[in-house]
Design a protein around this motif. Structure first.
Motif: not given
Length: 156
Positions: A42, A46, A94, A98
């Motif tokens: 993941r 990203i 995530e 981010r």
């Protein structure tokens, strides 16, 4: 597409990668293997790191991960094939990847949710894993390391 430099053949880069790989090895048994690979995949998605996405999907498949779950990692919120613990780890990955998208970084809610499923050592492993995969991603993206040729076990 060619890499900008032969990073994996560079002596200085090799020294750096040995330290990164030693840190990654220290995390090896702290988390379920499936969770570890899902988090790596993941974060790599990203970050747009094709090399790591290629590597970790192949490693996960070789370890028995299903094609269905691998195909749905990017859409984990809408998929029914992940456990609540995996969802908590993916959310932490995530938000930890981010950081620039939020003034608060990782939310208290995401942290509390992860803490429901993982003990302190596992949380330390998740933090470290997210930091490491982001570092690996950045090396590969900066170097434009091409994806597609990775073979399972290529680096050990």
């Amino acid at each position: 597409m060619d890499a900008r430099i032969n990073y994996f053949g560079n002596a200085l880069a090799g020294k750096v990668m040995r330290h990164f790989n030693s840190a990654a090895a220290a995390l090896a048994a702290a988390l379920p293997a499936a969770t570890e690979e899902l988090v790596k995949i993941r974060a790599s998605q990203i970050n747009g790191c094709g090399f790591c996405t290629d590597m970790h999907t192949k490693e996960a498949a070789a370890a028995g991960e299903t094609q269905l779950r691998l195909n749905l990692v990017a859409a984990w919120r809408e998929a029914t094939v992940f456990t609540d613990a995996e969802r908590a780890a993916l959310e932490l990955a995530e938000q930890g990847t981010r950081l620039a998208d939020s003034s608060t970084g990782v939310t208290d809610e995401a942290w509390a949710n992860a803490a429901k499923f993982y003990d302190e050592d596992q949380l330390a492993a998740l933090i470290s894993l997210i930091a490491l995969i982001n570092a690996y991603n950045r090396i590969n993206v900066i170097n434009r390391q091409p994806a597609g040729d990775y073979q399972v076990g290529m680096f050990g």
